[in-house]
Structures are given as C-alpha cells and as structure tokens.
Design a protein around this motif. Structure first.
Motif, PDB file in Angstrom:
ATOM      1  N   GLY A  18       0.796  -1.222   0.000  1.00  0.00           N
ATOM      2  CA  GLY A  18       0.000   0.000   0.000  1.00  0.00           C
ATOM      3  C   GLY A  18       0.828   1.272   0.000  1.00  0.00           C
ATOM      4  N   ASP A  19       2.165   1.132  -0.130  1.00  0.00           N
ATOM      5  CA  ASP A  19       3.040   2.302  -0.173  1.00  0.00           C
ATOM      6  C   ASP A  19       3.036   2.900  -1.572  1.00  0.00           C
ATOM      7  OD1 ASP A  19       3.924   1.847   2.471  1.00  0.00           O
ATOM      8  OD2 ASP A  19       5.444   0.435   1.749  1.00  0.00           O
ATOM      9  N   GLN A  20       2.993   4.225  -1.638  1.00  0.00           N
ATOM     10  CA  GLN A  20       3.096   4.887  -2.937  1.00  0.00           C
ATOM     11  C   GLN A  20       4.551   4.853  -3.402  1.00  0.00           C
ATOM     12  OE1 GLN A  20       2.061   9.184  -3.568  1.00  0.00           O
ATOM     13  NE2 GLN A  20       0.437   8.202  -4.748  1.00  0.00           N
ATOM     14  N   MET A  21       4.737   4.575  -4.707  1.00  0.00           N
ATOM     15  CA  MET A  21       6.073   4.515  -5.298  1.00  0.00           C
ATOM     16  C   MET A  21       6.106   5.415  -6.521  1.00  0.00           C
ATOM     17  SD  MET A  21       6.647   0.386  -5.377  1.00  0.00           S
ATOM     18  CE  MET A  21       5.400   0.237  -6.642  1.00  0.00           C
ATOM     19  N   ILE A  22       7.331   5.888  -6.845  1.00  0.00           N
ATOM     20  CA  ILE A  22       7.532   6.652  -8.074  1.00  0.00           C
ATOM     21  C   ILE A  22       8.637   5.989  -8.887  1.00  0.00           C
ATOM     22  CG2 ILE A  22       6.638   8.855  -7.224  1.00  0.00           C
ATOM     23  CD1 ILE A  22       9.554   9.690  -6.724  1.00  0.00           C
ATOM     24  N   PHE A  23       8.567   6.189 -10.207  1.00  0.00           N
ATOM     25  CA  PHE A  23       9.481   5.542 -11.142  1.00  0.00           C
ATOM     26  C   PHE A  23      10.625   6.483 -11.487  1.00  0.00           C
ATOM     27  CE2 PHE A  23      10.537   4.032 -15.508  1.00  0.00           C
ATOM     28  CZ  PHE A  23      10.831   2.712 -15.190  1.00  0.00           C
ATOM     29  N   ALA A  24      11.850   6.040 -11.232  1.00  0.00           N
ATOM     30  CA  ALA A  24      13.050   6.831 -11.511  1.00  0.00           C
ATOM     31  C   ALA A  24      13.887   6.111 -12.550  1.00  0.00           C
ATOM     32  CB  ALA A  24      13.870   7.021 -10.238  1.00  0.00           C
ATOM     33  N   THR A  25      14.535   6.885 -13.424  1.00  0.00           N
ATOM     34  CA  THR A  25      15.365   6.294 -14.477  1.00  0.00           C
ATOM     35  C   THR A  25      16.791   6.841 -14.392  1.00  0.00           C
ATOM     36  OG1 THR A  25      14.587   8.006 -16.018  1.00  0.00           O
ATOM     37  CG2 THR A  25      13.468   5.879 -16.095  1.00  0.00           C
ATOM     38  N   GLN A  26      17.737   5.995 -14.792  1.00  0.00           N
ATOM     39  CA  GLN A  26      19.147   6.387 -14.810  1.00  0.00           C
ATOM     40  C   GLN A  26      19.532   6.751 -16.239  1.00  0.00           C
ATOM     41  OE1 GLN A  26      22.069   3.385 -13.739  1.00  0.00           O
ATOM     42  NE2 GLN A  26      23.311   4.963 -12.748  1.00  0.00           N
ATOM     43  N   ARG A  27      20.033   7.948 -16.379  1.00  0.00           N
ATOM     44  CA  ARG A  27      20.366   8.476 -17.706  1.00  0.00           C
ATOM     45  C   ARG A  27      21.429   7.616 -18.385  1.00  0.00           C
ATOM     46  NH1 ARG A  27      18.828  13.279 -19.903  1.00  0.00           N
ATOM     47  NH2 ARG A  27      20.255  14.214 -21.372  1.00  0.00           N
ATOM     48  N   GLY A  28      21.191   7.296 -19.661  1.00  0.00           N
ATOM     49  CA  GLY A  28      22.083   6.391 -20.369  1.00  0.00           C
ATOM     50  C   GLY A  28      22.989   7.055 -21.390  1.00  0.00           C
ATOM     51  N   TYR A  29      22.982   8.407 -21.455  1.00  0.00           N
ATOM     52  CA  TYR A  29      23.761   9.088 -22.497  1.00  0.00           C
ATOM     53  C   TYR A  29      24.037  10.529 -22.065  1.00  0.00           C
ATOM     54  CZ  TYR A  29      19.173  11.029 -23.320  1.00  0.00           C
ATOM     55  OH  TYR A  29      17.970  11.642 -23.121  1.00  0.00           O
ATOM     56  N   GLY A  30      24.939  11.184 -22.774  1.00  0.00           N
ATOM     57  CA  GLY A  30      25.175  12.620 -22.596  1.00  0.00           C
ATOM     58  C   GLY A  30      26.061  12.974 -21.415  1.00  0.00           C
ATOM     59  N   ASP A  31      26.125  14.289 -21.165  1.00  0.00           N
ATOM     60  CA  ASP A  31      26.983  14.811 -20.104  1.00  0.00           C
ATOM     61  C   ASP A  31      26.609  14.290 -18.720  1.00  0.00           C
ATOM     62  OD1 ASP A  31      28.304  16.291 -22.008  1.00  0.00           O
ATOM     63  OD2 ASP A  31      27.280  18.169 -21.544  1.00  0.00           O
TER      64      ASP A  31
END
Length: 133
Positions: A18-31
């Motif tokens: 029942g915990d709220q979660m958020i989706f995070a992404t790890q950048r795969g390109y660039g500076d």
C-alpha cells in the motif's frame, strides 16, 4: 544563456504493502550519463507540455501514460544552459516500461528517495515529493 524547455513524468503506483512509489530512471547518455532523473524530454514546436510528455514516454519506455496535474516547474541553471522543466504526476495506462534510452530504472518509495544520485535539477523536486508522498 539558452533555455531548454522539457517535461518530466513522476509516474506513480502503489506496491503490495500500500506504499506509494515513483518511477526513476538512470540516464544512459550525454553529459549527465549515470545520473537519476524522471523520464521525459524536450517539448517540440506545436506541442503542449502534456502532449510532449505522452510522446516522450511512448518513445523512451514503450508505455502509454495518463498525465495528471502539474507538480512544479523546476528552473535550474546548468553551466551551459537554463533548464525549465514542467513536472507532472502520471499513471501507466498500458505498457511494460521498456528501457530504450536509460541504463536502469527503479520504483522508489518515499523512504528510498535518497538511495539514488539525482541530477541537480531533480533534487528540488525530490524535496517537494517527500512532502506529498
């Protein structure tokens, strides 16, 4: 200084506890490769921020989302440009969140927000999310 207008999706879901979660992404390109962020991207000419967000998530994650309300517009000065980022709540309508441009992704609860290294512009948003999650 050049301003870049982007949108970001704070995709939310609820886990089995029942915990709220958020989706995070790890950048795969660039500076900023390797830094953690919310998925999204640049607004193209003629698009509303919401339309841009739907398109970007479809392109980057092969997922259809419903865009909710605006959480905040983050203004941040990087060394070579100014970032103006509209951040919206979003929910998955269909799709499996396939990583096409990112190195990794995680679902994070409120207590796990500090377990990844957020990009500088996202840190202020994290503080706001900590209050509303």
């Amino acid at each position: 200084m050049k301003t870049i207008r982007v949108v970001a999706a704070v995709i939310k879901a609820t886990n089995e506890k029942g915990d709220q979660m958020i989706f995070a992404t790890q950048r795969g390109y660039g500076d900023f490769k390797g830094g953690w962020e919310f998925p999204g991207g640049k607004i193209e000419a003629g698009e509303t921020p919401q339309e841009a967000l739907v398109r970007e998530i479809r392109e980057e994650l092969e997922t259809e989302i419903a865009v909710g309300e605006l959480i905040d517009t983050v203004e941040y000065d990087y060394p070579t440009f100014h970032l103006s980022m509209d951040c919206f709540w979003a929910e998955i309508v269909s799709g499996e969140l396939v990583l096409k441009e990112h190195e990794a992704a995680k679902w994070l609860t409120k207590d796990e927000l500090d377990t990844v290294e957020w990009l500088p512009a996202d840190i202020g948003l994290i503080e706001k999310l900590r209050v509303v999650m």
